[in-house]
Write a protein that holds these residues in place. Structure first.
Motif, short mmCIF file in Angstrom:
data_model
loop_
_atom_site.label_atom_id
_atom_site.label_comp_id
_atom_site.label_asym_id
_atom_site.label_seq_id
_atom_site.Cartn_x
_atom_site.Cartn_y
_atom_site.Cartn_z
N ASP A 7 0.88 -1.15 0.00
CA ASP A 7 0.00 0.00 0.00
C ASP A 7 0.92 1.21 0.00
OD1 ASP A 7 -1.48 2.22 0.59
OD2 ASP A 7 -2.68 1.27 2.13
N CYS A 8 0.80 2.04 -1.01
CA CYS A 8 1.73 3.16 -1.16
C CYS A 8 1.69 4.10 0.04
CB CYS A 8 1.38 3.95 -2.42
SG CYS A 8 2.81 4.58 -3.28
N ASP A 9 0.53 4.25 0.67
CA ASP A 9 0.43 5.14 1.82
C ASP A 9 1.17 4.57 3.02
OD1 ASP A 9 -1.16 6.89 0.40
OD2 ASP A 9 -2.97 5.79 0.88
N GLY A 10 1.39 3.26 3.02
CA GLY A 10 2.08 2.64 4.14
C GLY A 10 3.58 2.71 4.00
N VAL A 11 4.06 2.69 2.77
CA VAL A 11 5.50 2.63 2.56
C VAL A 11 6.07 4.02 2.30
CG1 VAL A 11 7.30 1.64 1.10
CG2 VAL A 11 5.27 0.32 1.64
N ARG A 107 -5.76 8.60 -4.69
CA ARG A 107 -5.85 8.80 -6.13
C ARG A 107 -4.47 8.64 -6.77
NH1 ARG A 107 -11.07 8.22 -7.63
NH2 ARG A 107 -12.44 9.36 -6.22
N ARG A 108 -4.46 8.27 -8.05
CA ARG A 108 -3.21 7.97 -8.74
C ARG A 108 -2.22 9.14 -8.69
NH1 ARG A 108 -1.27 4.33 -12.68
NH2 ARG A 108 -3.15 3.14 -12.27
N GLN A 109 -2.70 10.37 -8.90
CA GLN A 109 -1.77 11.49 -8.95
C GLN A 109 -1.11 11.72 -7.61
OE1 GLN A 109 -0.88 13.02 -11.85
NE2 GLN A 109 0.75 13.75 -10.49
N ARG A 110 -1.85 11.51 -6.50
CA ARG A 110 -1.25 11.67 -5.18
C ARG A 110 -0.15 10.62 -4.97
NH1 ARG A 110 -4.68 12.19 0.30
NH2 ARG A 110 -4.73 14.35 -0.39
N VAL A 111 -0.40 9.40 -5.44
CA VAL A 111 0.61 8.35 -5.30
C VAL A 111 1.87 8.71 -6.08
CG1 VAL A 111 1.13 5.94 -5.74
CG2 VAL A 111 -1.14 6.58 -4.94
N SER A 114 3.77 11.32 -4.32
CA SER A 114 4.45 10.78 -3.14
C SER A 114 5.71 10.03 -3.53
CB SER A 114 3.49 9.87 -2.37
OG SER A 114 4.07 9.44 -1.17
N LEU A 115 5.62 9.24 -4.60
CA LEU A 115 6.81 8.54 -5.09
C LEU A 115 7.91 9.52 -5.46
CD1 LEU A 115 5.15 5.84 -7.38
CD2 LEU A 115 6.64 5.36 -5.46
N SER A 116 7.54 10.60 -6.13
CA SER A 116 8.51 11.58 -6.57
C SER A 116 9.11 12.33 -5.38
CB SER A 116 7.85 12.57 -7.52
OG SER A 116 8.74 13.59 -7.90
N THR A 117 8.26 12.71 -4.43
CA THR A 117 8.73 13.48 -3.27
C THR A 117 9.74 12.71 -2.44
OG1 THR A 117 6.63 14.67 -3.14
CG2 THR A 117 7.97 14.65 -1.15
N THR A 118 9.52 11.41 -2.29
CA THR A 118 10.41 10.60 -1.46
C THR A 118 11.61 10.06 -2.24
OG1 THR A 118 9.01 8.68 -1.93
CG2 THR A 118 8.58 9.87 0.12
N LEU A 120 11.57 7.73 -4.44
CA LEU A 120 11.44 6.30 -4.68
C LEU A 120 10.84 5.98 -6.05
CD1 LEU A 120 10.23 5.09 -1.18
CD2 LEU A 120 12.47 4.75 -2.19
N ASP A 121 10.56 7.00 -6.83
CA ASP A 121 9.94 6.74 -8.13
C ASP A 121 10.85 5.93 -9.04
OD1 ASP A 121 11.54 9.00 -7.98
OD2 ASP A 121 10.54 10.03 -9.62
N ALA A 122 12.17 6.12 -8.92
CA ALA A 122 13.11 5.36 -9.76
C ALA A 122 13.07 3.88 -9.41
CB ALA A 122 14.52 5.91 -9.59
N TRP A 123 12.76 3.56 -8.13
CA TRP A 123 12.74 2.17 -7.68
C TRP A 123 11.38 1.53 -7.84
CZ3 TRP A 123 16.96 -0.55 -5.89
CH2 TRP A 123 18.12 0.19 -5.65
N LEU A 124 10.35 2.23 -7.43
CA LEU A 124 9.01 1.64 -7.40
C LEU A 124 8.14 2.05 -8.58
CD1 LEU A 124 8.20 2.03 -3.59
CD2 LEU A 124 9.15 0.05 -4.78
N GLY A 125 8.57 3.07 -9.32
CA GLY A 125 7.75 3.56 -10.42
C GLY A 125 7.58 2.57 -11.57
#
Length: 231
Positions: A7-11, A107-111, A114-118, A120-125
């Motif tokens: 769950d993206c909000d958890g990680v 929502r998808r855009q918030r996720v 969040s990936l970009s802010t942290t 982690l988008d390069a890893w989990l995107g």
């Protein structure tokens, strides 16, 4: 084959939710005659400064002259603690030899933000992402977890979920999945682990470095149960 679902909000870190919660905590001390969390629902899209001005006008109390910098400092401190809580996510994920999906009740855009802010988008995107609007239910619901399993070609019982909310644990379990409760920094302070256990989380994960060990335990227990259920 087993699948791990995050769950993206958890990680990750939802900075908007953290900021609002921090703001509410401060306002309860400064403007005790207001139900600030209720009033904030009508202040969507306003800046923190505008919100403070708006709420002070509704209250018989006055805000400290340095209210805005104190709020910003408190939010930054909370975000820093949350970011420390997710250190090691990318490394933990890279060590797991199993399919991975990301599920979020946001929502998808918030996720994506969040990936970009942290960072982690390069890893989990690169992993499949399933979000609330795909099942038309912007709340934790078994449907979004079942959608992820179906699209990944997996049975729900072959999915292990990492979740940080009581409602998310309940929803994932309702989909027939095993759920690990993930505890971030502020959640530890608030005793959130007890609430996750009450909701039925299989294990409580406080650091991503122990994820691999939990996955192996889950696999061993599933193998043992399968053998015992055989003819």
């Amino acid at each position: 084959m087993e699948t791990l679902i995050f769950d993206c909000d958890g990680v990750l870190v939802d900075s908007e939710v953290i900021a609002e919660a921090t703001l509410v905590e401060q306002l309860r001390d400064w403007l005790p005659d207001l139900q600030s969390d209720t009033v904030l629902r009508h202040a969507l899209g306003m800046t923190t400064e505008d919100i403070l001005i708006h709420l002070e006008q509704l209250s018989a109390h006055s805000l400290p002259h340095d209210a805005l910098p104190r709020i910003d400092e408190a939010i930054d401190a909370r975000l820093l603690k949350e970011l420390k809580a997710i250190e090691g996510v990318a490394e933990a994920v890279s060590r797991l030899n199993m399919p991975l999906a990301i599920v979020s009740n946001s929502r998808r855009q918030r996720v994506l933000n969040s990936l970009s802010t942290t960072g982690l988008d390069a890893w989990l995107g690169k992993y499949p992402l399933f979000t609330a609007e795909q099942v038309s239910l912007p709340k934790p619901d078994p449907a979004v977890y079942l959608l992820a399993a179906k699209e990944m070609g997996r049975r729900p019982e072959d999915c292990l979920v990492v979740e940080d909310s009581v409602s998310g644990v309940t929803a994932a379990k309702g989909a027939g999945m095993t759920v690990i409760g993930f505890i971030g920094a502020s959640h530890i302070e608030n005793g959130h682990d007890e609430r996750l256990r009450e909701a039925g989380a299989w294990e409580i994960l406080t650091g991503m470095n122990s994820l691999q060990a939990l996955v192996e335990r889950w696999r061993q227990e599933r193998t043992r149960k399968t053998r015992h259920a055989g003819p």
